[in-house]
Design a protein around this motif. Structure first.
Motif, PDB file in Angstrom:
ATOM      1  N   ARG B  25      -3.879  27.435  24.560  1.00 49.56           N
ATOM      2  CA  ARG B  25      -4.035  26.051  24.116  1.00 49.56           C
ATOM      3  C   ARG B  25      -5.484  25.687  23.862  1.00 49.56           C
ATOM      4  NH1 ARG B  25       0.495  23.033  27.683  1.00 49.56           N
ATOM      5  NH2 ARG B  25       2.187  23.438  26.213  1.00 49.56           N
ATOM      6  N   LYS B  26      -6.360  26.238  24.654  1.00 50.46           N
ATOM      7  CA  LYS B  26      -7.742  25.771  24.524  1.00 50.46           C
ATOM      8  C   LYS B  26      -8.377  26.225  23.215  1.00 50.46           C
ATOM      9  CE  LYS B  26     -10.485  29.308  26.861  1.00 50.46           C
ATOM     10  NZ  LYS B  26     -11.344  29.624  27.983  1.00 50.46           N
ATOM     11  N   TYR B  27      -7.844  27.259  22.611  1.00 46.64           N
ATOM     12  CA  TYR B  27      -8.430  27.700  21.349  1.00 46.64           C
ATOM     13  C   TYR B  27      -7.660  27.197  20.135  1.00 46.64           C
ATOM     14  CZ  TYR B  27     -11.548  30.692  23.934  1.00 46.64           C
ATOM     15  OH  TYR B  27     -12.521  31.151  24.765  1.00 46.64           O
ATOM     16  N   SER B  28      -6.662  26.370  20.372  1.00 47.61           N
ATOM     17  CA  SER B  28      -5.982  25.850  19.179  1.00 47.61           C
ATOM     18  C   SER B  28      -5.847  24.335  19.287  1.00 47.61           C
ATOM     19  CB  SER B  28      -4.620  26.506  19.001  1.00 47.61           C
ATOM     20  OG  SER B  28      -3.806  26.191  20.087  1.00 47.61           O
ATOM     21  N   LEU B  29      -6.980  23.687  19.414  1.00 49.43           N
ATOM     22  CA  LEU B  29      -6.963  22.230  19.486  1.00 49.43           C
ATOM     23  C   LEU B  29      -6.955  21.670  18.076  1.00 49.43           C
ATOM     24  CD1 LEU B  29      -9.643  21.767  22.252  1.00 49.43           C
ATOM     25  CD2 LEU B  29      -7.239  21.146  22.444  1.00 49.43           C
ATOM     26  N   PHE B  30      -6.037  20.767  17.844  1.00 45.26           N
ATOM     27  CA  PHE B  30      -6.035  20.098  16.551  1.00 45.26           C
ATOM     28  C   PHE B  30      -6.516  18.665  16.740  1.00 45.26           C
ATOM     29  CE2 PHE B  30      -3.306  23.632  15.785  1.00 45.26           C
ATOM     30  CZ  PHE B  30      -3.547  23.967  14.473  1.00 45.26           C
ATOM     31  N   PRO B  31      -7.729  18.373  16.306  1.00 44.57           N
ATOM     32  CA  PRO B  31      -8.248  17.026  16.563  1.00 44.57           C
ATOM     33  C   PRO B  31      -7.680  15.999  15.593  1.00 44.57           C
ATOM     34  CG  PRO B  31      -9.929  18.363  15.516  1.00 44.57           C
ATOM     35  CD  PRO B  31      -8.728  19.242  15.678  1.00 44.57           C
ATOM     36  N   TYR B  32      -7.522  14.807  16.094  1.00 38.98           N
ATOM     37  CA  TYR B  32      -7.257  13.655  15.245  1.00 38.98           C
ATOM     38  C   TYR B  32      -8.521  12.809  15.291  1.00 38.98           C
ATOM     39  CZ  TYR B  32      -5.309   9.355  13.409  1.00 38.98           C
ATOM     40  OH  TYR B  32      -5.074   8.252  12.648  1.00 38.98           O
ATOM     41  N   PRO B  33      -9.344  12.850  14.265  1.00 29.94           N
ATOM     42  CA  PRO B  33     -10.594  12.082  14.347  1.00 29.94           C
ATOM     43  C   PRO B  33     -10.337  10.604  14.074  1.00 29.94           C
ATOM     44  CG  PRO B  33     -10.576  13.498  12.410  1.00 29.94           C
ATOM     45  CD  PRO B  33      -9.223  13.576  13.008  1.00 29.94           C
ATOM     46  N   PHE B  34     -10.513   9.791  15.083  1.00 26.50           N
ATOM     47  CA  PHE B  34     -10.402   8.345  14.903  1.00 26.50           C
ATOM     48  C   PHE B  34     -11.822   7.837  14.759  1.00 26.50           C
ATOM     49  CE2 PHE B  34      -9.683   3.950  15.939  1.00 26.50           C
ATOM     50  CZ  PHE B  34      -8.452   3.706  15.391  1.00 26.50           C
ATOM     51  N   VAL B  35     -12.327   7.902  13.524  1.00 23.63           N
ATOM     52  CA  VAL B  35     -13.744   7.658  13.305  1.00 23.63           C
ATOM     53  C   VAL B  35     -13.953   6.230  12.827  1.00 23.63           C
ATOM     54  CG1 VAL B  35     -15.770   8.409  12.059  1.00 23.63           C
ATOM     55  CG2 VAL B  35     -14.060  10.062  12.700  1.00 23.63           C
ATOM     56  N   THR B  36     -14.760   5.467  13.541  1.00 23.23           N
ATOM     57  CA  THR B  36     -15.013   4.118  13.062  1.00 23.23           C
ATOM     58  C   THR B  36     -16.472   3.861  12.703  1.00 23.23           C
ATOM     59  OG1 THR B  36     -15.340   3.294  15.295  1.00 23.23           O
ATOM     60  CG2 THR B  36     -13.125   3.155  14.421  1.00 23.23           C
ATOM     61  N   ALA B  37     -17.413   4.384  13.473  1.00 27.66           N
ATOM     62  CA  ALA B  37     -18.771   3.871  13.288  1.00 27.66           C
ATOM     63  C   ALA B  37     -19.828   4.967  13.211  1.00 27.66           C
ATOM     64  CB  ALA B  37     -19.107   2.876  14.392  1.00 27.66           C
ATOM     65  N   CYS B  38     -21.029   4.608  13.623  1.00 24.31           N
ATOM     66  CA  CYS B  38     -22.202   5.464  13.444  1.00 24.31           C
ATOM     67  C   CYS B  38     -22.006   6.863  14.009  1.00 24.31           C
ATOM     68  CB  CYS B  38     -23.446   4.841  14.056  1.00 24.31           C
ATOM     69  SG  CYS B  38     -23.222   3.306  14.911  1.00 24.31           S
ATOM     70  N   CYS B  39     -21.274   6.973  15.119  1.00 24.41           N
ATOM     71  CA  CYS B  39     -21.041   8.287  15.692  1.00 24.41           C
ATOM     72  C   CYS B  39     -20.360   9.206  14.681  1.00 24.41           C
ATOM     73  CB  CYS B  39     -20.172   8.169  16.922  1.00 24.41           C
ATOM     74  SG  CYS B  39     -21.107   7.815  18.393  1.00 24.41           S
ATOM     75  N   GLY B  40     -19.665   8.619  13.722  1.00 24.56           N
ATOM     76  CA  GLY B  40     -19.006   9.413  12.711  1.00 24.56           C
ATOM     77  C   GLY B  40     -19.965  10.303  11.948  1.00 24.56           C
ATOM     78  N   MET B  41     -21.218   9.844  11.807  1.00 24.53           N
ATOM     79  CA  MET B  41     -22.216  10.660  11.110  1.00 24.53           C
ATOM     80  C   MET B  41     -22.440  11.963  11.870  1.00 24.53           C
ATOM     81  SD  MET B  41     -22.955   9.080   8.463  1.00 24.53           S
ATOM     82  CE  MET B  41     -21.354   8.349   8.429  1.00 24.53           C
ATOM     83  N   GLU B  42     -22.504  11.852  13.190  1.00 21.88           N
ATOM     84  CA  GLU B  42     -22.688  13.075  13.966  1.00 21.88           C
ATOM     85  C   GLU B  42     -21.404  13.885  14.006  1.00 21.88           C
ATOM     86  OE1 GLU B  42     -25.253  14.253  14.172  1.00 21.88           O
ATOM     87  OE2 GLU B  42     -26.703  13.479  15.597  1.00 21.88           O
ATOM     88  N   TYR B  43     -20.275  13.191  13.950  1.00 21.94           N
ATOM     89  CA  TYR B  43     -19.019  13.946  13.901  1.00 21.94           C
ATOM     90  C   TYR B  43     -18.979  14.794  12.629  1.00 21.94           C
ATOM     91  CZ  TYR B  43     -14.209  15.207  13.448  1.00 21.94           C
ATOM     92  OH  TYR B  43     -13.075  15.945  13.270  1.00 21.94           O
ATOM     93  N   MET B  44     -19.429  14.188  11.514  1.00 26.53           N
ATOM     94  CA  MET B  44     -19.510  14.935  10.253  1.00 26.53           C
ATOM     95  C   MET B  44     -20.413  16.145  10.417  1.00 26.53           C
ATOM     96  SD  MET B  44     -20.210  12.267   7.297  1.00 26.53           S
ATOM     97  CE  MET B  44     -19.042  11.669   6.159  1.00 26.53           C
ATOM     98  N   ALA B  45     -21.551  15.902  11.059  1.00 25.62           N
ATOM     99  CA  ALA B  45     -22.518  16.989  11.204  1.00 25.62           C
ATOM    100  C   ALA B  45     -21.943  18.117  12.043  1.00 25.62           C
ATOM    101  CB  ALA B  45     -23.813  16.471  11.833  1.00 25.62           C
ATOM    102  N   VAL B  46     -21.288  17.799  13.160  1.00 24.53           N
ATOM    103  CA  VAL B  46     -20.740  18.889  13.977  1.00 24.53           C
ATOM    104  C   VAL B  46     -19.616  19.622  13.292  1.00 24.53           C
ATOM    105  CG1 VAL B  46     -21.082  18.840  16.464  1.00 24.53           C
ATOM    106  CG2 VAL B  46     -19.740  17.057  15.414  1.00 24.53           C
ATOM    107  N   SER B  47     -18.824  18.910  12.512  1.00 22.37           N
ATOM    108  CA  SER B  47     -17.658  19.601  11.975  1.00 22.37           C
ATOM    109  C   SER B  47     -17.974  20.358  10.698  1.00 22.37           C
ATOM    110  CB  SER B  47     -16.517  18.611  11.748  1.00 22.37           C
ATOM    111  OG  SER B  47     -16.969  17.576  10.926  1.00 22.37           O
TER     112      SER B  47
END
Ligand code: SF4
Lengths: 624, 158
Positions: B25-47
């Motif tokens: 399970r730990k290697y097959s995480l399917f994220p649901y990104p609930f992106v609203t604000a500034c942190c989304g910029m870093e979420y974009m960068a990490v992904s």
């Protein structure tokens, strides 16, 4: 020029003009509320006036004064290139005023916001309901007597602990409701479809209720406010320099431009000018941000259309920009770099060379993406002729920035109202003609190239800073200097130099004077002066202590900069204390989202995605 | 709790089975990104490519809550959007994990006012808190590894 306007208005509406004056070069007219519609109509239509853009409409609450409220209109004339501010006092017992939403389409949303935030009613408004807050909310949050932390949660503890009970709120879902109407004698079934707020293309914070006739959009109702964080209320309850972190989070893709805009507004209120080097630093940082912003916008739009490769390339390029920003400010996104009267610290050594290297990378990526997208059949078919906004609509909706220019109007704040030495720099403003998504894409691509040119020129023109100065004097570590100062051993401290990194706050003397205005009312003294002399200490004290700090004189100012999305304006009212009485932010993409419903009317459902990608909705500045 | 009771509680078989399932399970995480604000910029960068969350098996976003098992809650949550977030959470199938990305989601952080929620743990349970305003990509990766560790060492239902 303002005098002519005043004279004409006074002749025509003599009974209704209460006052007309200029303050800090802003032309201001105070008018009676009964005549607001006629005056606005006259100003918009008269051939000499031609105030065709309603840039901003905001409320102000002067609690304790009679009349208590004020509605402030900021008009702009493309023909004469001037602004005019109209203020209308409104008393508390009957907070009502005539709507101007029939004159400017954007006024519809602006007025809803004023109603939501201040409870001022607009007579004749077609659809006056809350816009940023939710319907269950009681009260009007920006009124001075609404406490900032008074929450009215929609989710109660009971609900959290027991997930089987249904939410007490109805999410106003009209989803999948069908209704039948008659068109040309035929029965037509329209479907309502909710798009967002939790939808990948809606960036999480927009809800569109679509009325569909098959695949065709008949009408669309756009709902915003899902990221309302009360920027304005926060800014009114904190000292001037404390607002910078909040401005970072307005348009979080290009925070430096917000910083600069806010700082320039406060500087206008104070009537001070920053140093030459500081001006160029501000230009450089703004343009780096603009590039990052456009990269994100185009990258995200391309990704939503399936062009993942372009997104990856552009994220790579944006990473280069973030590194540049980080080298100067110490942070990637929430940077808080600018200060009233200067910037936090100087540029690091050999920065110019680093910028040159990174710009080369960005240019290479832009070239790649040009090859991938600009003449790609699939991409062009999906964006050409999509989301068209005519010139008239764009003006009526107060579009600015790339969207207005894509519709063929030449308006850029950097050219029209040059600030920070933009007038000394040679650059071009790309203009489109079709007003569709493709034109917006091309304009943004070209603007990035122009930004690169601006940065290079700014480096050439910038007066050399402390980095080049060979200063004399003994160096001691800053923390040791602080200790000595505390024990009163201040002898010779003034002539010594504190060793700090040039990019750190309160950096040492030679760097400090280059980037801070010499004005004692706003600029923190350098470390040497603070610890080495009583004047410096007092100066520091006066700026830091609660109740002292930066205190602009009573008055008000509107100042705008060219944000990545267009005119980013701040309207600040000072009451002479260290906290602003009113801070209003004119967010550029508010207008775009207001016009979005119109933009997609008649389009196919699939066109919504590129159209929405092209307006570059940034929730932070949209909902504030 | 079917198999576990058949095997009679925590014995060698069930613990080994737990480990095996945890590893998967730990290697097959399917994220649901609930992106609203500034942190989304870093979420974009990490992904995207530079930081590459794919190395941890958690890069492929699922935009349907039914298909996701990790709710990445990125950015400020306002009172207005809270019921929607809660509904997304309720729609996800077990096992599900929630990551609070950024101080806004951890505690409300920077914004303490009438319109924001004081941390998403007031509306739903949270597994990992990633502080930072916004968190640097490295922090996010560390947070993700902590979540993986948690999944690995968990008792699973089978
Ligand atoms: S934690 Fe900071 S960066 Fe993240 S959403 Fe909140 S304010 Fe923005």
């Amino acid at each position: 020029m303002p005098r002519n306007i005043f004279k004409t208005l006074q002749q025509k509406f003599s009974d209704f003009i209460l006052e007309a004056y200029t303050y800090r070069d802003d032309a201001i007219v105070v008018v009676d509320r009964n005549a607001i519609y006629d005056i606005c109509k006259f100003l918009r239509d008269d051939s000499r006036m031609k105030f065709d853009l309603l840039m901003d409409l905001a409320g102000v609450d002067y609690l304790g004064r009679d009349p208590r409220f004020e509605v402030v209109y900021t008009l702009y004339s493309l023909k004469n290139n001037n602004r005019l501010r109209i203020k209308v006092p409104i008393d508390e017992r009957n907070p009502q005023i005539q709507t101007v939403s029939t004159l400017w389409k954007i006024a519809d949303w602006y007025e809803r916001e004023v109603w939501d935030m201040y409870g001022i009613r607009f007579k004749g408004h077609p659809d006056l309901r809350r816009i940023l807050m939710y319907d269950e909310f009681k009260g009007h949050p920006l009124r001075k007597d609404y406490p900032i932390t008074k929450r009215q949660p929609l989710i109660t503890a009971e609900y959290t602990n027991n997930s089987t009970i249904t939410p007490t709120v109805e999410l106003s879902n009209k989803a999948m409701d069908e209704y039948v109407s008659e068109e040309d004698g035929l029965k037509v079934k329209h479907m309502f479809l909710n798009m967002g707020p939790s939808h990948p293309a809606m960036h999480g914070v927009i809800k569109i209720i679509l009325e569909l006739d098959g695949e065709r959009v008949v009408s669309a109702d756009v709902g915003i406010g899902y990221l309302h964080r009360s920027f304005e209320k926060h800014s009114e309850s904190i000292y001037y320099n404390g607002v910078f972190p909040y401005t970072d989070r307005l348009n979080y893709v290009s925070p430096l431009i917000n910083n600069v805009g806010y700082a320039l507004t406060v500087e206008k209120l104070l009537d001070i000018e920053v140093t030459e080097r500081c001006k160029y630093i501000r230009i450089i940082m703004s343009e780096i941000s603009r590039i990052a912003d456009h990269l994100t916008c185009i990258g995200a739009m391309a990704m939503e259309l399936g062009a993942m490769t372009a997104f990856i390339y552009f994220m790579q390029a944006r990473e280069a920009m973030y590194q540049l920003i980080e080298e100067v400010t110490g942070a990637r996104i929430t940077i808080s770099y600018v200060r009233v009267g200067g910037v936090k610290a100087d540029l690091p050594e050999r920065y110019e060379k680093r910028v040159g290297e990174q710009l080369k990378k960005v240019r290479a990526e832009i070239k790649q993406v040009h090859k991938l997208l600009t003449r790609n059949r699939i991409f062009v078919d999906r964006v050409q002729g999509v989301g068209v906004v005519s010139k008239e609509d764009a003006i009526s909706f107060s579009f600015t920035g790339p969207l207005l220019r894509a519709s063929g109007v030449d308006y850029d704040v950097r050219k029209q109202f040059p600030y920070s030495n933009y007038d000394k720099i040679d650059f071009e403003i790309p203009i489109g003609k079709n007003g569709d998504v493709y034109d917006r894409y091309l304009i943004r691509m070209e603007e990035m190239e122009q930004s690169c040119l601006i940065i290079e020129q700014a480096f050439e023109k910038m007066p050399k800073g402390a980095i080049m100065v060979d200063f004399e004097g003994q160096e001691i570590p800053a923390e040791k200097m602080a200790d000595l100062g505390k024990f009163g051993q201040t002898k010779n401290l003034l002539h010594q130099v504190a060793v700090t990194d040039p990019t750190l706050l309160g950096s040492n003397k030679p760097y400090h004077d280059m980037v801070y205005a010499p004005d004692k009312r706003v600029s923190l003294p350098s470390k040497e002066k603070t610890y080495g002399s009583i004047e410096g200490l007092m100066n520091h004290f006066m700026l830091i202590m609660d109740g002292y700090g930066i205190r602009p004189p009573r008055g008000e100012a509107y100042f705008a900069v060219e944000g990545a999305n267009g005119e980013l304006g701040f309207y600040i009212v000072s009451d002479g204390t260290d906290k602003a009485h009113r801070v209003r932010c004119r967010p550029p993409c508010f207008a775009f989202v207001a016009g979005f419903g119109k933009m997609i009317e008649g389009a196919q459902v699939a066109d919504i995605v590129p159209a929405f990608g092209s307006i570059n909705m940034i929730a932070g500045e949209l909902d504030r | 709790m079917g198999l576990r009771s058949i095997f009679g509680g925590d014995n060698l078989v069930t613990t080994k089975l737990d480990q095996a399932i945890g590893w998967a399970r730990k290697y097959s995480l399917f994220p649901y990104p609930f992106v609203t604000a500034c942190c989304g910029m870093e979420y974009m960068a990490v992904s995207s490519a530079h930081y590459d969350l794919d190395r941890f098996g958690a890069a492929f976003p699922r935009f349907s809550p039914r298909q996701a098992d990790m709710l990445m809650c990125v950015g400020t949550i306002s009172q207005k959007i809270a019921p929607i977030l809660r509904r997304v959470y309720d729609q996800m199938c077990e096992p599900k994990y929630v990551v609070a990305f950024g101080v806004c989601t951890c505690t409300g952080g920077f914004y303490d006012d009438y319109s924001t929620v004081i941390g998403i743990d007031t509306i739903m349970p949270v597994d990992v808190y990633i502080p930072g305003c916004p968190p640097r990509p490295e922090t996010v990766i560390q947070g993700l590894m902590l979540l993986q560790e948690k999944i690995q060492n968990q008792k699973h239902e089978y």
